[in-house]
Write a protein that holds these residues in place. Structure first.
Motif, PDB file in Angstrom:
ATOM      1  N   ASP A 105      25.252  69.070  54.073  1.00 43.27           N
ATOM      2  CA  ASP A 105      26.506  68.423  54.431  1.00 43.27           C
ATOM      3  C   ASP A 105      26.195  67.003  54.930  1.00 43.27           C
ATOM      4  O   ASP A 105      26.562  66.623  56.024  1.00 43.27           O
ATOM      5  CB  ASP A 105      27.218  69.242  55.515  1.00 43.27           C
ATOM      6  CG  ASP A 105      28.650  68.808  55.640  1.00 43.27           C
ATOM      7  OD1 ASP A 105      29.283  69.255  56.592  1.00 43.27           O
ATOM      8  OD2 ASP A 105      29.127  68.039  54.790  1.00 43.27           O
ATOM      9  N   SER A 124      41.176  70.627  47.390  1.00 42.59           N
ATOM     10  CA  SER A 124      40.074  70.120  46.571  1.00 42.59           C
ATOM     11  C   SER A 124      40.624  69.515  45.277  1.00 42.59           C
ATOM     12  O   SER A 124      41.808  69.643  44.962  1.00 42.59           O
ATOM     13  CB  SER A 124      39.081  71.235  46.242  1.00 42.59           C
ATOM     14  OG  SER A 124      39.682  72.219  45.415  1.00 42.59           O
ATOM     15  N   ARG A 144      35.623  67.538  47.163  1.00 40.64           N
ATOM     16  CA  ARG A 144      36.363  67.783  48.392  1.00 40.64           C
ATOM     17  C   ARG A 144      36.314  66.529  49.265  1.00 40.64           C
ATOM     18  O   ARG A 144      35.284  65.879  49.360  1.00 40.64           O
ATOM     19  CB  ARG A 144      35.786  68.977  49.161  1.00 40.64           C
ATOM     20  CG  ARG A 144      35.981  70.304  48.445  1.00 40.64           C
ATOM     21  CD  ARG A 144      35.525  71.480  49.281  1.00 40.64           C
ATOM     22  NE  ARG A 144      35.679  72.733  48.553  1.00 40.64           N
ATOM     23  CZ  ARG A 144      36.808  73.411  48.460  1.00 40.64           C
ATOM     24  NH1 ARG A 144      37.889  72.963  49.089  1.00 40.64           N
ATOM     25  NH2 ARG A 144      36.880  74.527  47.772  1.00 40.64           N
ATOM     26  N   LYS A 145      37.437  66.241  49.882  1.00 36.65           N
ATOM     27  CA  LYS A 145      37.535  65.058  50.735  1.00 36.65           C
ATOM     28  C   LYS A 145      37.010  65.385  52.122  1.00 36.65           C
ATOM     29  O   LYS A 145      37.474  66.328  52.766  1.00 36.65           O
ATOM     30  CB  LYS A 145      38.996  64.607  50.800  1.00 36.65           C
ATOM     31  CG  LYS A 145      39.214  63.251  51.435  1.00 36.65           C
ATOM     32  CD  LYS A 145      40.682  62.851  51.336  1.00 36.65           C
ATOM     33  CE  LYS A 145      40.944  61.468  51.877  1.00 36.65           C
ATOM     34  NZ  LYS A 145      42.378  61.089  51.750  1.00 36.65           N
ATOM     35  N   ASN A 146      36.012  64.605  52.588  1.00 33.54           N
ATOM     36  CA  ASN A 146      35.457  64.872  53.910  1.00 33.54           C
ATOM     37  C   ASN A 146      36.259  64.176  55.009  1.00 33.54           C
ATOM     38  O   ASN A 146      37.253  63.494  54.737  1.00 33.54           O
ATOM     39  CB  ASN A 146      33.971  64.487  53.975  1.00 33.54           C
ATOM     40  CG  ASN A 146      33.737  62.988  53.798  1.00 33.54           C
ATOM     41  OD1 ASN A 146      34.663  62.175  53.896  1.00 33.54           O
ATOM     42  ND2 ASN A 146      32.493  62.618  53.553  1.00 33.54           N
ATOM     43  N   LYS A 147      35.812  64.320  56.239  1.00 31.52           N
ATOM     44  CA  LYS A 147      36.557  63.769  57.380  1.00 31.52           C
ATOM     45  C   LYS A 147      36.618  62.249  57.346  1.00 31.52           C
ATOM     46  O   LYS A 147      37.538  61.646  57.905  1.00 31.52           O
ATOM     47  CB  LYS A 147      35.920  64.247  58.682  1.00 31.52           C
ATOM     48  CG  LYS A 147      36.063  65.746  58.920  1.00 31.52           C
ATOM     49  CD  LYS A 147      35.433  66.150  60.238  1.00 31.52           C
ATOM     50  CE  LYS A 147      35.577  67.651  60.475  1.00 31.52           C
ATOM     51  NZ  LYS A 147      34.951  68.064  61.774  1.00 31.52           N
ATOM     52  N   ALA A 148      35.644  61.635  56.685  1.00 33.03           N
ATOM     53  CA  ALA A 148      35.618  60.174  56.596  1.00 33.03           C
ATOM     54  C   ALA A 148      36.548  59.654  55.509  1.00 33.03           C
ATOM     55  O   ALA A 148      36.787  58.453  55.406  1.00 33.03           O
ATOM     56  CB  ALA A 148      34.197  59.693  56.339  1.00 33.03           C
ATOM     57  N   GLY A 149      37.061  60.573  54.671  1.00 33.22           N
ATOM     58  CA  GLY A 149      37.968  60.177  53.605  1.00 33.22           C
ATOM     59  C   GLY A 149      37.293  59.982  52.259  1.00 33.22           C
ATOM     60  O   GLY A 149      37.908  59.454  51.325  1.00 33.22           O
ATOM     61  N   TRP A 168      35.690  61.414  48.790  1.00 37.27           N
ATOM     62  CA  TRP A 168      35.725  62.561  47.898  1.00 37.27           C
ATOM     63  C   TRP A 168      34.297  62.855  47.418  1.00 37.27           C
ATOM     64  O   TRP A 168      33.751  62.154  46.581  1.00 37.27           O
ATOM     65  CB  TRP A 168      36.630  62.286  46.705  1.00 37.27           C
ATOM     66  CG  TRP A 168      38.089  62.344  47.040  1.00 37.27           C
ATOM     67  CD1 TRP A 168      38.897  61.306  47.389  1.00 37.27           C
ATOM     68  CD2 TRP A 168      38.901  63.518  47.075  1.00 37.27           C
ATOM     69  NE1 TRP A 168      40.169  61.742  47.641  1.00 37.27           N
ATOM     70  CE2 TRP A 168      40.212  63.104  47.456  1.00 37.27           C
ATOM     71  CE3 TRP A 168      38.664  64.872  46.824  1.00 37.27           C
ATOM     72  CZ2 TRP A 168      41.267  64.006  47.585  1.00 37.27           C
ATOM     73  CZ3 TRP A 168      39.722  65.780  46.963  1.00 37.27           C
ATOM     74  CH2 TRP A 168      41.008  65.342  47.329  1.00 37.27           C
TER      75      TRP A 168
END
Length: 217
Positions: A39, A154, A194-199, A201
């Motif tokens: 991750d 997703s 998938r889009k992470n917390k930082a934005g 993809w």
């Protein structure tokens, strides 16, 4: 010819990418499980990453190897969300080529634009180039790029790759391994992002079918 693909063993463990001349098969992988430690691609261009989007994200600067051209069709659509997916996936593909040329399987950009099975697979695949002392050159065109969003948030991305003008090159000698064009020069990809917390993809899984009828010219 150069390619990204997954081995059959990926169905039982994680997706593993490997070098293939003109061979290949249709395999898949799953991104259901989070993998510990994991991750943490229509205008040709061999220049550094295009001007960063105004989204406030501090992105790594990705630079392609000299002589390496990646074409993305389409680059953008009329939908901003779809554009974000296409942009970040294109940067992931660019990051792979940069890592190959830098001989650095664990580059910052790779972990920035991918995670889980795709990240681990990319690290291993780039490592294959390092072991063989090869880099990439020529032109690879990614076309028919289509995005579909799922209820879980997703995104699914399918596209074709035309590798008929993309080759491997020996770093020490500069010799290019020019392979003949065949139906296997065209590959169909099915990927999950998938889009992470930082934005961002991030690409989490990828399956491919070399010689797919869907991608033939």
């Amino acid at each position: 010819m150069r390619t990204r693909t997954t081995t059959a063993a990926a169905l039982l463990t994680t997706a593993t990418l490997f070098l293939s001349a003109c061979g290949g098969s249709s395999d898949g992988s799953s991104d259901k499980d989070v993998i510990e430690g994991a991750d943490t691609s229509t205008t040709p261009s061999a220049s550094p990453t295009p001007t960063a989007p105004a989204d406030g994200i501090d992105r790594p600067r990705v630079k392609l190897p000299a002589g390496d051209i990646m074409v993305f069709d389409p680059e953008t659509t009329g939908d901003s969300r779809t554009n974000a997916v296409l942009r970040d996936n294109a940067e992931y593909l660019r990051a792979i080529d940069e890592a190959i040329d830098d001989q650095n399987p664990k580059s910052e950009a790779l972990s920035f634009y991918s995670k889980d099975a795709s990240y681990l697979a990319s690290v291993e695949w780039v490592g294959g180039f390092v072991k063989d002392g090869n880099t990439v050159t020529g032109t690879v065109r990614y076309f028919d790029r289509k995005v579909a969003f799922s209820k879980d948030g997703s995104a699914g991305l399918t596209y074709c790759a035309d590798e008929s003008k993309g080759f491997t090159k020996d770093i020490k000698t500069g010799k290019v391994d020019v392979t003949p064009v065949s139906k296997n020069s065209y590959v169909f990809y099915n990927e999950r992002l998938r889009k992470n917390k930082a934005g961002v993809w991030q690409t989490t899984m990828s399956s491919s079918e070399r010689g797919s009828e869907v991608c033939q010219p």
